[in-house]
Scaffold this motif. Structure first.
Motif, PDB file in Angstrom:
ATOM      1  N   PHE A  20     -16.684  16.837 -33.645  1.00 21.00           N
ATOM      2  CA  PHE A  20     -15.243  16.224 -34.003  1.00 21.00           C
ATOM      3  C   PHE A  20     -14.331  17.046 -33.914  1.00 21.00           C
ATOM      4  O   PHE A  20     -13.168  16.487 -33.365  1.00 21.00           O
ATOM      5  CB  PHE A  20     -15.429  16.322 -35.627  1.00 21.00           C
ATOM      6  CG  PHE A  20     -15.976  15.044 -36.327  1.00 21.00           C
ATOM      7  CD1 PHE A  20     -15.342  13.703 -36.686  1.00 21.00           C
ATOM      8  CD2 PHE A  20     -17.630  15.269 -36.327  1.00 21.00           C
ATOM      9  CE1 PHE A  20     -16.082  12.717 -37.421  1.00 21.00           C
ATOM     10  CE2 PHE A  20     -18.372  13.846 -36.788  1.00 21.00           C
ATOM     11  CZ  PHE A  20     -17.503  12.791 -37.552  1.00 21.00           C
ATOM     12  N   SER A  21     -14.501  18.434 -33.512  1.00 18.68           N
ATOM     13  CA  SER A  21     -13.422  19.323 -33.082  1.00 18.68           C
ATOM     14  C   SER A  21     -13.274  18.978 -31.634  1.00 18.68           C
ATOM     15  O   SER A  21     -12.120  19.135 -30.851  1.00 18.68           O
ATOM     16  CB  SER A  21     -13.769  20.908 -33.059  1.00 18.68           C
ATOM     17  OG  SER A  21     -14.926  21.164 -32.679  1.00 18.68           O
ATOM     18  N   GLY A  22     -14.459  18.809 -30.925  1.00 16.31           N
ATOM     19  CA  GLY A  22     -14.142  18.201 -29.425  1.00 16.31           C
ATOM     20  C   GLY A  22     -13.374  17.047 -29.363  1.00 16.31           C
ATOM     21  O   GLY A  22     -12.475  16.771 -28.445  1.00 16.31           O
ATOM     22  N   ALA A  23     -13.696  16.093 -30.134  1.00 17.45           N
ATOM     23  CA  ALA A  23     -13.176  14.847 -30.269  1.00 17.45           C
ATOM     24  C   ALA A  23     -11.380  15.181 -30.506  1.00 17.45           C
ATOM     25  O   ALA A  23     -10.766  14.241 -29.680  1.00 17.45           O
ATOM     26  CB  ALA A  23     -13.483  13.706 -31.062  1.00 17.45           C
ATOM     27  N   VAL A  24     -11.312  15.664 -31.405  1.00 19.51           N
ATOM     28  CA  VAL A  24      -9.796  16.253 -31.658  1.00 19.51           C
ATOM     29  C   VAL A  24      -8.945  16.799 -30.143  1.00 19.51           C
ATOM     30  O   VAL A  24      -8.119  16.206 -29.965  1.00 19.51           O
ATOM     31  CB  VAL A  24      -9.525  17.004 -32.638  1.00 19.51           C
ATOM     32  CG1 VAL A  24      -8.151  17.747 -32.730  1.00 19.51           C
ATOM     33  CG2 VAL A  24      -9.777  16.427 -34.091  1.00 19.51           C
ATOM     34  N   ALA A  25      -9.747  17.784 -29.684  1.00 19.20           N
ATOM     35  CA  ALA A  25      -9.287  18.595 -28.472  1.00 19.20           C
ATOM     36  C   ALA A  25      -9.059  17.607 -27.334  1.00 19.20           C
ATOM     37  O   ALA A  25      -8.108  17.725 -26.537  1.00 19.20           O
ATOM     38  CB  ALA A  25      -9.946  19.692 -28.235  1.00 19.20           C
ATOM     39  N   LEU A  26     -10.081  16.782 -27.014  1.00 19.65           N
ATOM     40  CA  LEU A  26     -10.034  15.887 -25.965  1.00 19.65           C
ATOM     41  C   LEU A  26      -8.868  14.997 -26.147  1.00 19.65           C
ATOM     42  O   LEU A  26      -8.359  14.644 -25.020  1.00 19.65           O
ATOM     43  CB  LEU A  26     -11.509  15.344 -25.372  1.00 19.65           C
ATOM     44  CG  LEU A  26     -12.099  16.372 -24.998  1.00 19.65           C
ATOM     45  CD1 LEU A  26     -13.822  15.976 -24.865  1.00 19.65           C
ATOM     46  CD2 LEU A  26     -11.916  17.192 -23.802  1.00 19.65           C
TER      47      LEU A  26
END
Length: 403
Positions: A108-114
């Motif tokens: 989920f943090s990857g989804a936000v960052a990307l």
């Protein structure tokens, strides 16, 4: 089948203390709106075999009290479950049960960052010194890309003796989640950034802080705006306390011959935050992983960047051979490839995975913590069972499972 007896008050208290004492291991290795996702009667030839495999996992000595798997192929959904969601009521697990999703929160943090990179708000090569100058200067050259790849070299804050002391004294301690990296601020990088892979819970804390700094928006709101709403997630959240919303899949400390002890709410979530503090349901996780893997949240250019595979396994390792991408892992099984993430937290072990096109997905949850440090033999069995489910998911072995 695990005992369904109600633990005594002493038994309920003891696991809470045991959980705190084991935190050095536990945290280091984290460390109704969903149509079509409902329990269904078996309709495919391999359902019986999958049911037996899941029941064997639950009934094995030291096995989790409950397990649930949601397999989705296009619009077709199958739910396979075994054991119980709650030893007191004896009810079975359901796709709508809330649960701690552990380190699958890192996706989920990857989804936000990307998503922010896609909007031009962040860049994959943005450095900590530019976005978060308040962090130690000797960490300054670490980039967003390296944190998402776990090649940053950042020291893992969950290994801090002081953090463990605090949690041993008060497992419900309310941390300032945005100051978690203070526990290792005096430490140097473990290696030159980008030099090698090393899983660190600090990476995703820093990713969330970088997202907040770039937008001026709390990470919790970014999750709602950039992930929950676009993917239709209505039962996913990032709490700071220790309570779980009803209904929930209870998590247990399994220590035979004692009955399973409920530790669902033994620890607060503020101490893991963006690295593993989220709560969701199998139904919502199914929606998430299908959208996340297929690139529904950002451009295909970033999907290709995300697929820069290097040697490295998730924690705990997922089925088959593992390689690491940006906040994503590639699980190469005997039947084909799925992409996703794993996680574990006291009381829970998770796997979310999908084919590269997002058309086929697996959410696999069990109600005890299983990892290499605590239960290596049980982890091997769990990975074998997960691989069987991946093979059932891929079924005819079409190209979508071979990417």
């Amino acid at each position: 089948m695990p005992s369904r007896s109600l633990p005594t008050s002493r038994a309920r208290f003891r696991p809470r203390l045991r959980t705190a004492r084991l935190l050095a291991v536990c945290l280091t290795v984290l460390v109704p709106a969903t149509p079509a996702v409902a329990a269904t009667s078996p309709s495919r030839g391999d359902d019986g075999a999958l049911q037996r495999r899941l029941e064997e996992l639950v009934r094995a000595p030291g096995g989790p009290p409950g397990a649930i798997a949601v397999l989705q192929r296009g619009r077709e959904t199958r739910v396979v479950r075994a054991g119980i969601a709650d030893v007191r009521s004896g009810r079975p697990p359901w796709p709508g049960d809330h649960m701690r999703i552990a380190s699958t929160a890192k996706a989920f943090s990857g989804a936000v960052a990307l998503s922010l990179v896609d909007r031009g708000v962040l860049g994959l090569d943005d450095m900590l010194r530019d976005r978060l100058p308040q962090l130690p200067r000797h960490w300054g050259s670490v980039t967003l890309r390296q944190m998402l790849h776990h090649t940053s070299g950042l020291p893992d804050y969950t290994e801090s003796p002081r953090l463990r002391e605090i949690l041993t004294e008060d497992p419900h301690h309310r941390f300032d989640s945005r100051r978690l990296l203070d526990f290792v601020a005096e430490e140097r990088l473990r290696f030159r950034p980008g030099a090698r892979y090393r899983y660190s819970n600090s990476d995703n804390i820093a990713v969330a802080l970088m997202a907040e700094a770039a937008t001026g928006t709390p990470y919790e709101q970014l999750l709602r705006d950039l992930v929950y709403r676009p993917l239709g997630l209505r039962n996913t959240s990032l709490p700071s306390g220790y309570r779980l919303p009803e209904p929930y899949l209870h998590g247990y400390d399994v220590n035979p011959p004692q009955p399973p002890a409920d530790i669902s709410e033994a620890l607060g979530a503020s101490g893991v935050w963006a690295s593993g503090g989220m709560v969701s349901t199998p139904a919502d996780l199914t929606r998430f992983i299908r959208g996340y893997v297929s690139g529904a949240l950002y451009d295909q250019r970033l999907v290709r960047e995300q697929h820069a595979w290097i040697a490295g396994a998730s924690e705990p390792a997922g089925p088959g051979d593992n390689t690491a991408g940006l906040a994503l892992y590639r699980y190469s099984t005997r039947c084909g490839v799925v992409l996703g993430h794993t996680g574990n937290f006291p009381g829970y072990t998770q796997l979310i995975a999908a084919t590269p096109d997002g058309q086929r997905s697996l959410t696999f949850s069990v109600s005890s913590q299983i990892n290499q440090s605590l239960a290596p033999e049980r982890l091997r069995e769990l990975r074998d069972v997960q691989e069987d489910f991946v093979c059932a998911l891929l079924g005819d072995g079409t190209a979508e499972g071979k990417g």
